[in-house]
Scaffold this active site. Structure first.
Site, PDB file in Angstrom:
ATOM      1  N   LYS A 184       0.866  -1.188   0.000  1.00  0.00           N
ATOM      2  CA  LYS A 184       0.000   0.000   0.000  1.00  0.00           C
ATOM      3  C   LYS A 184       0.899   1.233   0.000  1.00  0.00           C
ATOM      4  O   LYS A 184       1.449   1.626   1.005  1.00  0.00           O
ATOM      5  CB  LYS A 184      -0.890  -0.001   1.248  1.00  0.00           C
ATOM      6  CG  LYS A 184      -2.207   0.798   1.089  1.00  0.00           C
ATOM      7  CD  LYS A 184      -2.037   2.285   0.917  1.00  0.00           C
ATOM      8  CE  LYS A 184      -1.814   3.017   2.211  1.00  0.00           C
ATOM      9  NZ  LYS A 184      -1.866   4.521   1.991  1.00  0.00           N
ATOM     10  N   GLU A 259       9.959   1.759  10.731  1.00  0.00           N
ATOM     11  CA  GLU A 259      10.941   2.813  10.494  1.00  0.00           C
ATOM     12  C   GLU A 259      10.189   4.128  10.580  1.00  0.00           C
ATOM     13  O   GLU A 259       9.361   4.438   9.730  1.00  0.00           O
ATOM     14  CB  GLU A 259      11.597   2.627   9.122  1.00  0.00           C
ATOM     15  CG  GLU A 259      12.979   3.247   9.026  1.00  0.00           C
ATOM     16  CD  GLU A 259      12.945   4.681   8.572  1.00  0.00           C
ATOM     17  OE1 GLU A 259      12.573   5.545   9.406  1.00  0.00           O
ATOM     18  OE2 GLU A 259      13.275   4.949   7.422  1.00  0.00           O
ATOM     19  N   CYS A 294      13.491  11.065   6.592  1.00  0.00           N
ATOM     20  CA  CYS A 294      13.364  10.549   7.955  1.00  0.00           C
ATOM     21  C   CYS A 294      14.625  10.762   8.771  1.00  0.00           C
ATOM     22  O   CYS A 294      14.564  10.994   9.979  1.00  0.00           O
ATOM     23  CB  CYS A 294      12.987   9.076   7.925  1.00  0.00           C
ATOM     24  SG  CYS A 294      14.150   8.042   6.998  1.00  0.00           S
ATOM     25  N   GLU A 407       9.705  16.303  15.037  1.00  0.00           N
ATOM     26  CA  GLU A 407      10.048  16.086  13.635  1.00  0.00           C
ATOM     27  C   GLU A 407       9.128  16.947  12.767  1.00  0.00           C
ATOM     28  O   GLU A 407       7.899  16.856  12.860  1.00  0.00           O
ATOM     29  CB  GLU A 407       9.893  14.619  13.256  1.00  0.00           C
ATOM     30  CG  GLU A 407      10.321  14.341  11.832  1.00  0.00           C
ATOM     31  CD  GLU A 407      10.172  12.876  11.444  1.00  0.00           C
ATOM     32  OE1 GLU A 407      11.071  12.356  10.784  1.00  0.00           O
ATOM     33  OE2 GLU A 407       9.148  12.272  11.814  1.00  0.00           O
TER      34      GLU A 407
END
Length: 511
Positions: A184, A259, A294, A407
């Protein structure tokens, strides 16, 4: 986009392009203009169920899954790598349009995908050679060995910042291990994964070995997380979504790998003699992918003796970055990176989120050394409706400032200064994240000592951001668990079976 137009409103199940059960679609948008790019199939639980059925059948077939060998799968992976290489420009163009990244970044992603195919082909063959590894159990009446099998049917949920490459990081090692996958992709940049599905099929992955269901997170993503037939869910994304995925997986229970990004630190020690080289890495660390990475090293710690010269050089270098329409003529021609370029963010929601962090920091009185103003976009050769944010640098933000702690996933850098390496390490580790970190010093022993104190899954010394396919990739703390790439990547999709045999007729004599 013409390469995938025929498949946009379909899903790939059991080796065929088919309509979704409900026939619904959703729109994707051009990051450079804010205009609708295309309508894409909106798969849901019904489509995921059909894909799982196909994957399970392939896993148990006579030609793939448990019955296949690493050598057999390696042949497919090497063919796939050649297809990637031959279609580099096409794949890169799709990701550049869909996600907004410059062509040179998108082409680099495809190069990494080619390397992944060849590397995991080697590992698949190596796993064959390791089948039946003998274990000395200390008793001559018994003989034990280890066998490696595919872990099963994989649900893979991938992000939008590297649309093609992040899917490859999951699909390719899964193929190498013999697993069958239902993928997906992110709804924000879903198009290149359609090409991935077709190329996997063309390279010889049998029907059901790879299935691609485009759809929304709340429908297709949730369906993968909740479906009881998945043996593992491999997820890359935000911690908030990861908690939902893990909660659903616990009902299985089933294996998961996560992750989840980070807020990675970069430390520049006083003895760093080539500050210009370090600055190259600093800019790469927070501007590559427009900061939507990331592992972005978005917290920089500099020795106070370097404050003045570092800030002067940093701002000069950032001012030289061209904020551009990545689909403009000049940007498309510049695949070698002759001009430092930065494109838009992926979506209006992401753009507004980043501006929200910037505006909040300014309102709170955090010092902004550069950027932070929408007027900096005025007069540029970009569409005013595109999702642009200029590089923004905050200096000495307080430890509790959101712009410093959270973040952001945008081109925003926080710079603080330190007197001792111990102080720098303490600031670097003061975060819930732990994906990556970087240290710059001319002293190798100092680099090594600081590295040992940093709580991160990846530490770069005098560089940052390379993701070599041979090396493990993953974090600690809220940056997730499990490892992608290298031999650790194929291990994530392999099940280890112990086989112990006794001599015929031997009895233990207990009863």
């Amino acid at each position: 986009m013409e390469k995938v137009e025929q498949w946009l409103k379909k899903v790939f199940i059991n080796g065929e392009w088919v309509d979704t059960v409900k026939g619904e679609t959703f729109d994707t948008f051009r990051p450079t203009t804010g205009e609708v790019l295309c309508a894409v199939a909106n798969g849901d639980a019904d489509d995921v169920d059909k894909a799982v059925t196909a994957a399970k059948a392939c896993l148990n077939s006579s030609g793939w899954g448990y019955a296949s060998t690493g050598v057999q799968r390696a042949v497919v992976l090497r063919k796939l790598g050649k297809l990637f290489e031959e279609n580099t420009a096409v794949i890169a163009k799709i990701d550049s349009i869909d996600m907004g990244k410059p062509m040179r970044e998108a082409e680099a992603d495809v190069g990494d995908a080619v390397a992944a195919c060849n590397h995991f082909a080697d590992l698949a063959e190596k796993q064959d050679k390791e089948q039946g590894e003998k274990i000395d159990v200390g008793d001559d009446n018994f003989q034990s060995e280890v066998r490696y099998e595919p872990i099963g049917v994989i649900g893979a949920i991938t992000p939008w910042n590297y649309p093609f490459l992040m899917a490859v990081w999951k699909v390719i090692p899964a193929i190498a291990a013999g697993c069958c996958t239902v993928l997906k992709p992110s709804e924000l940049a879903p198009c290149s994964c359609l090409l991935l599905a077709q190329m996997c099929h063309d390279a010889g992955v049998p029907p059901g070995g790879i299935n691609v269901i485009n759809g929304l997170g709340l429908t297709a993503g949730a369906a993968i997380s909740n479906h009881p037939a998945f043996d593992k869910v491999a997820f890359t994304g935000s911690p908030a979504t990861a908690r939902l995925v893990m909660a659903a997986a616990a009902l299985g229970p089933r294996a998961v790998s996560m992750e989840l990004g980070g807020k990675s630190p970069l430390i520049i020690c006083q003895d760093t003699s080539n500050l210009d080289a370090a600055l190259d890495w600093v800019l790469t660390g927070f501007l590559w992918g427009s900061g939507q990475v990331c592992s972005a090293t978005s917290r920089v710690y500099v020795h106070e003796a370097l404050r003045e010269v570092f800030m002067e050089k940093l701002i000069t270098r950032v001012k030289a970055v061209t904020i551009c329409d990545t689909q403009g003529e000049e940007a498309l021609k510049d695949t070698e990176g002759a001009v430092p370029r930065m494109g838009p963010l992926v979506s209006r929601i992401q753009c507004d989120k980043v501006w929200g962090y910037i505006d909040g920091a300014l309102s709170a009185g955090v010092t902004c050394a550069y950027g932070g103003r929408r007027e900096l976009l005025d007069g540029l050769d970009i569409n005013p409706n595109g999702y642009y944010v200029p590089p923004t640098i905050f200096v000495d933000p307080p430890a509790d400032a959101k712009v410093y702690k959270e973040e952001i996933f945008g081109p925003v850098l926080c710079v603080r200064f330190f007197k001792t390496e111990e102080e720098a390490v303490a600031m670097a580790n003061d975060t819930v994240y732990g994906l990556a970190a970087a240290v710059f010093s001319d002293d190798e022993a100092k680099c090594s000592a600081i590295c040992n104190k940093l709580r991160a899954g990846i530490v770069w010394l005098n560089n940052c951001q390379p993701a070599f396919i041979q090396c493990p990739w993953g974090g600690v703390k809220q940056s997730g668990f499990g490892r992608e790439l290298g031999r650790w990547g194929i291990e994530e999709f392999s099940s280890v079976k112990q086989v112990t045999s006794a001599k015929p007729g031997y009895a233990w004599g207990i009863f």
